[in-house]
Design an enzyme around this catalytic site. Sequence first.
Site, short mmCIF file in Angstrom:
data_model
loop_
_atom_site.label_atom_id
_atom_site.label_comp_id
_atom_site.label_asym_id
_atom_site.label_seq_id
_atom_site.Cartn_x
_atom_site.Cartn_y
_atom_site.Cartn_z
N GLU A 51 36.62 35.56 33.56
CA GLU A 51 37.97 36.13 33.57
C GLU A 51 38.68 35.97 32.23
O GLU A 51 39.13 36.94 31.63
CB GLU A 51 38.78 35.47 34.68
CG GLU A 51 40.22 35.92 34.74
CD GLU A 51 41.01 35.17 35.80
OE1 GLU A 51 42.24 35.36 35.87
OE2 GLU A 51 40.41 34.38 36.57
N GLU A 111 51.12 31.65 43.57
CA GLU A 111 51.20 33.01 43.05
C GLU A 111 51.68 34.01 44.10
O GLU A 111 51.18 35.11 44.22
CB GLU A 111 49.83 33.44 42.48
CG GLU A 111 49.34 32.53 41.37
CD GLU A 111 48.02 32.97 40.79
OE1 GLU A 111 47.86 32.93 39.56
OE2 GLU A 111 47.12 33.36 41.57
N ASP A 118 43.92 27.19 34.31
CA ASP A 118 43.27 28.33 34.96
C ASP A 118 42.08 28.83 34.16
O ASP A 118 42.20 29.82 33.44
CB ASP A 118 44.29 29.46 35.14
CG ASP A 118 43.80 30.57 36.05
OD1 ASP A 118 42.73 30.41 36.68
OD2 ASP A 118 44.50 31.59 36.16
#
Length: 843
Positions: free
Chosen positions: A411, A303, A383
């Site tokens: 998240e 990332e 993820d």
Amino acid sequence: MRSLLLLAAVGLAAAETGIDGWLRYAPVPNANASGLPINIVSLNATANGPVHAAASELQKGLSGIFNHSLNVIYPTSYQLSDTASSIVVGTVAEYANAFGAAPKTPQLENDGYFLNTTGSRVQILGRNERGALYGAFQYLSMLAQGNFSEVAYTSNPDAPIRWVNQWDNLDGSIERGYGGPSIFFSNGTVKINSLDRMTQYARLLASIGVNAIVVNNVNANASILTTQNVEGLGKIADTFRPYGVRVGISLNFASPTANLVYGNLSTFDPLDSEVIDWWQNVTDTLYARIPDMAGYLVKANSEGQPGPLTYNRTLAEGANLFANALEPHGGILVFRAFVYDSQHLNESVWTQDRANAAVEFFTGLDGKFAENALVQIKYGPIDFQVREPASPLFAYLRNTSTAIELEVTQEYLGQQNHLVYLPPLWKTVLDFDLRANHSKSLVRDIISGERFNRPMGGYAAVVNVGTNNTWLGSHLSMSNLYGYGRLAWDPTSDPQAILQDWIRLTFGLDPAVMRAITNMSMASWPAYENYTGNLGIQTLTDILYTHYGPNPQSQDNNPWGQWTRADHDSIGMDRTVANGTGFAGQYPDEVAAVYENISTTPDNLLLWFHHVNYTTRLHSGETVIQHFYNAHYAGAETAQTFPTQWEALQGKVDAQRYNETLFRLTYQAGHSIVWRDAINNFYHNLSGIADAQGRVGNHPHRIEAETMNLTNYERYTVSPFETASNVTAIVTSANATTGTASTRLTVQNGTYNVAVNYYDLYGGKAQYTLTIGGRQVGAWSGNNEDRLGNTPSIYLDGHSATRITFRNVTIRRGDVLEVTGKADGVEPAPLDYISILPLGVVD
């Protein structure tokens, strides 16, 4: 220990903020303090050590539970006669030194403890000082739950690594944090004035067996290494040390080129001698201030983060740079396996797949990591999704120590605004058999080091507590932190049993409270999966923005690789070897064969591994598209039960926690309908296939705001389209701050629930009033930014969409319903629709 008697039901606790978590030590009704030992004997008087902390904790806990104070006697003052009816706490070696012989205990491992309450002397003995502290917390946990049985047993942790990762930034913000700002940092430095709060956190972590914490974000800032911050980190370590929790830090791989304290270099090449010396100097300096530092956590080449691949070095060479610097000090290097290249993923190439990245990047590296290096692997290949298969990297790295990375902070999973109890999800991975070498290879046995005979391994969890008194932003979400510690200690534990221990410790012993929270929590993950994304399609959230509300179209046509490859006819990733990305072939043969074949792939992972027509029939007999419709309705219906189950506890839970939890459960019930409609509308529109039950797109109880009589309101086309009923909402006119929307009702006389769907944008607090027949039914504010832990959206979308319901409203046919909205800031008092619901009907 003498038997104690619990006689009566539990009374109502006083108002609580949640700050004590499960360490409330609330009085146990009618517990007989006369059965307690008369002293606490600490076998170690070191003021900053875990045995001293254990004695203090026992004194505090027994005082709260029994309203009875016990003296603590230290080695310099006790006599053997003092121990006849005492709680003796310390290490086995200290016990043998004090009493001339060690007690007969089963084999103790590092951090393990022996707890014996069968005689007049309670023995709490650890293999090391941490173990003694863990045993003290376990003893208190039993008593706080009203369990006064006589026990004598040894408990050892399943794995040596039991860490938490905070994603705190030096400016005080927390990436993916929903419980307020950082307790560790602000304005670029350590918050020295927050040490008391850090002590409270250390106690919570120690009580569930966590033995290390990484305090800063994996997307690390090089200035963590400044002289001022090293001293601040030392103070954090001093605060956590008495509780056996060692401090570690995340590092930015390119720090040598960005940090002036230790001298700027022109390179961060891990094989460059100047870089090696630079990091050794940094590491020596840190250990000079923090002699027991746990080690480093490194995220590299992921990332956009810098890493060894910049210099054509391997990930192992990059990891070993730090491992070698740590080795003389006994530190551990944790290297995240979350490595993928988002710059070159192309969805139009059928064989490309982000899920392949971990194994591809680590191919050829097994056994090349230093012995004090450990690879930290997310539980699934993407993820933290609502359901993923176990990462095949666990089976691939057989000569490398590994740890599993879990996420307590929710998240992708409701961000603490939705109740989602996570241990059942984690257990699906921990209990999965990867069948390496055609032999039993449970993930939990691989990460512990047992399966491949590795010296270390274990668990890490992204936790992200903040300054909110609830720590995570939600009282009920704390069950996930508690559950993480319990599973990291013993992954064979039953998630429901863990949950019920937490309920007793957090909310007391009332059976009604136990039933309600157990029922809601155990139903919460299946419900969330149902209304957000099932059949293995991933959580269909907005991956380009906040990872919170629904936005299925954001999954595709971007380089992030969380694709669904949905089109008019079909959906799902083809990850087979025969026709797709080949991901299924990364597993050992027996598992690969199951996932390669659509007939043996379980329904709950069908769309993870196979690209199929919407009309494909599942093992259940439903078509894929009908399952989508049915599951999303079923999940939202389950969420509707949460507020009513909680309301039955009024008077049984203190007012503050009752009201704060009711607000979130009510919000979740409304937002689950937003999710349900958005996902169903999107795939209904994409596939053109009707819901066999006629529900999708058919809402007879709704009044669309744009069809009402509008004054100073105007129509607004919402994007993405599926996050508004009928695509359209209304907002106050550009030249007006107050608007009204009204309509005459044609329902029969009766009692109804009235639901209003509106949008609550970040940056404004619009005011609303609802009247029916000239009577005010309710008034509210668009103030979710004050009441929810996440940062809401600044747009009308699935993140900001909100629903408020007013119950048992008397309506007469012909009554005029009117909503008045007063705009504020960037929030133009947006409205989507109003539903007039007969009692018992879910919209």
